[in-house]
Design an enzyme around this catalytic site. Structure first.
Site, short mmCIF file in Angstrom:
data_model
loop_
_atom_site.label_atom_id
_atom_site.label_comp_id
_atom_site.label_asym_id
_atom_site.label_seq_id
_atom_site.Cartn_x
_atom_site.Cartn_y
_atom_site.Cartn_z
N THR A 133 0.81 -1.21 0.00
CA THR A 133 0.00 0.00 0.00
C THR A 133 0.85 1.26 0.00
O THR A 133 2.00 1.25 0.45
CB THR A 133 -0.91 0.02 1.25
OG1 THR A 133 -1.59 1.27 1.37
CG2 THR A 133 -0.08 -0.18 2.52
N ASP A 134 0.26 2.36 -0.48
CA ASP A 134 0.95 3.65 -0.42
C ASP A 134 1.01 4.21 0.99
O ASP A 134 1.77 5.13 1.28
CB ASP A 134 0.30 4.67 -1.36
CG ASP A 134 -1.18 4.93 -1.08
OD1 ASP A 134 -1.75 4.31 -0.16
OD2 ASP A 134 -1.77 5.77 -1.79
N GLU A 135 0.23 3.65 1.91
CA GLU A 135 0.18 4.19 3.27
C GLU A 135 1.50 4.02 4.02
O GLU A 135 1.75 4.70 5.02
CB GLU A 135 -0.97 3.57 4.06
CG GLU A 135 -2.32 3.91 3.46
CD GLU A 135 -3.48 3.58 4.39
OE1 GLU A 135 -3.34 3.77 5.61
OE2 GLU A 135 -4.52 3.15 3.89
N TYR A 159 -1.86 -0.20 11.08
CA TYR A 159 -1.97 -0.89 9.79
C TYR A 159 -0.78 -0.60 8.89
O TYR A 159 -0.11 -1.51 8.40
CB TYR A 159 -3.27 -0.48 9.08
CG TYR A 159 -3.24 -0.79 7.60
CD1 TYR A 159 -3.07 -2.09 7.14
CD2 TYR A 159 -3.37 0.23 6.64
CE1 TYR A 159 -3.02 -2.38 5.79
CE2 TYR A 159 -3.33 -0.05 5.30
CZ TYR A 159 -3.15 -1.35 4.87
OH TYR A 159 -3.09 -1.63 3.53
N LYS A 163 2.27 -3.09 7.44
CA LYS A 163 2.56 -3.30 6.02
C LYS A 163 3.98 -2.86 5.68
O LYS A 163 4.66 -3.49 4.86
CB LYS A 163 1.55 -2.54 5.16
CG LYS A 163 0.15 -3.16 5.13
CD LYS A 163 0.14 -4.58 4.57
CE LYS A 163 0.38 -4.62 3.08
NZ LYS A 163 0.25 -5.99 2.53
#
Length: 357
Positions: A133-135, A159, A163
């Site tokens: 993810t870009d997060e 989260y 990741k």
């Protein structure tokens, strides 16, 4: 030949499995624990299809993963399985640490053991594709350049931290053990089979039920939005042609503020299923923001375009219309996933939030 897909009954995973088998006869071994967001109804069209082998199980179960690899001998692993909702990670981070970190470690070790038994062309062809993810990159200021693949990791939620840890594991297994890995970091996905805890499906199902449309803070959090079927095509491209050990950012070239997304959804519903009580935007309700809410994400997807020739096929206007139409046509699917546990979660996450302008 076959591929092993983890988390293939979830939102992105099920779209990928359906898309893969619509374009290829290569079998898919689908490993999914069927937690709250995993739904076999997503894969109902594959019932009786010998190309789809579904196994209910946990990626942390090393013995199970070893058996699947030994039995099916896949040429690639596409790793979607993850806990993926920021709000849930705030309420219960432990599940995110277990699945996203321990699960990825278990899968990498099983894959490394299997890969070490391969020889010649089979060993050279094997791939471990990690979907992220870009997060992991953190939050951008309004004028900052979009995330590139070399942007430093600055995760701000349980989260995204979990990741980020899984991304680092994948990188380390490549550099230490020579594992043939590729990683993709995608922006916010939307489209069919999206579990209605996330922004777009939540707005659709709440609006149709005449319920408030909860918008965090001032609604000016900006995200890049990627239609899920475009994400699937990007994964296929990276799996086929991506350079080993490389990361590819996958985005939709579409930055939108959350409040604008909500208003677009409302306008489409006004057009496609008008409410006699009035415009759906009347239901918009601003609620207390979540802790540590990142202000802006933006993906620079030039690397995957330059190296692999991939660009999204959908504009946001075309993708969001397809999405709203899909939900309007599948009220039975929505009703089924809105189980008692889902209702309990909505009450837990939104029930205590003060409202305001």
């Amino acid at each position: 030949m076959s591929i092993l897909v983890t988390g293939g009954a979830g939102f992105i995973g099920s779209n990928f499995v359906l898309d893969w088998l619509a374009q290829s006869d290569e079998p898919v071994v689908n490993l999914d624990a069927l937690t709250y967001a995993g739904n076999l109804r997503n894969l109902a069209s594959l019932q009786g299809d010998a190309r789809h082998v579904f196994v209910q199980g946990d990626i942390c179960d090393r013995a199970l993963v070893d058996r699947l690899l030994a039995t099916h001998r896949p040429r690639a692993i596409v790793h979607f399985a993850a806990e993926s909702h920021v709000d849930r990670s705030i309420h219960g981070p432990g599940a995110f640490m277990r699945t996203n970190i321990d699960g990825t470690f278990t899968l990498l070790e099983a894959a490394r053991g299997f890969w070490s038994t391969l020889e010649g062309a089979d060993k050279a062809a094997f791939r471990f594709h990690h979907v992220s993810t870009d997060e992991v990159y953190g939050s951008l200021s309004p004028a900052a350049p979009a995330f590139t693949e070399t942007h430093p990791y600055e995760p701000n939620s349980p989260y995204s931290a979990s990741k980020a840890a899984s991304d680092h594991l994948v990188r380390a297994w490549h550099h230490t053990y020579g594992m043939p890995v590729v990683t993709t970091n995608c922006s916010n996905n939307y489209g069919p089979y999206h579990f209605p805890e996330k922004l777009i499906p939540l707005m659709i199902v709440n609006a149709l039920a005449g319920k408030p449309l909860p918008v965090y803070g001032d609604g000016q959090q900006v995200r890049d939005w990627l239609y899920v079927k475009d994400h699937c095509s990007a994964i296929r491209a990276v799996l086929e042609r991506g350079r080993l050990g490389e990361t590819y950012n996958v985005g939709g070239w579409n930055e939108q503020a959350n409040i604008d997304i909500v208003k677009i959804v409302c306008a489409l519903l006004d057009e496609l299923r008008p409410d006699p009580a009035g415009p759906y935007a009347r239901l918009i309700t601003y609620v207390t923001d979540r802790p540590g809410h990142d202000r802006r994400y933006a993906i620079d997807a030039r690397k995957i375009e330059r190296e692999l020739g991939w660009r999204p096929a959908e504009t946001f206007a075309s993708g969001i219309r397809k999405t709203v139409e899909w939900y309007l046509a599948r009220g039975d699917w929505v009703a089924e996933v809105q189980s008692g546990s889902y209702r309990d979660w909505v009450a837990q996450n939104y029930g205590g939030r003060a409202t305001g302008a």
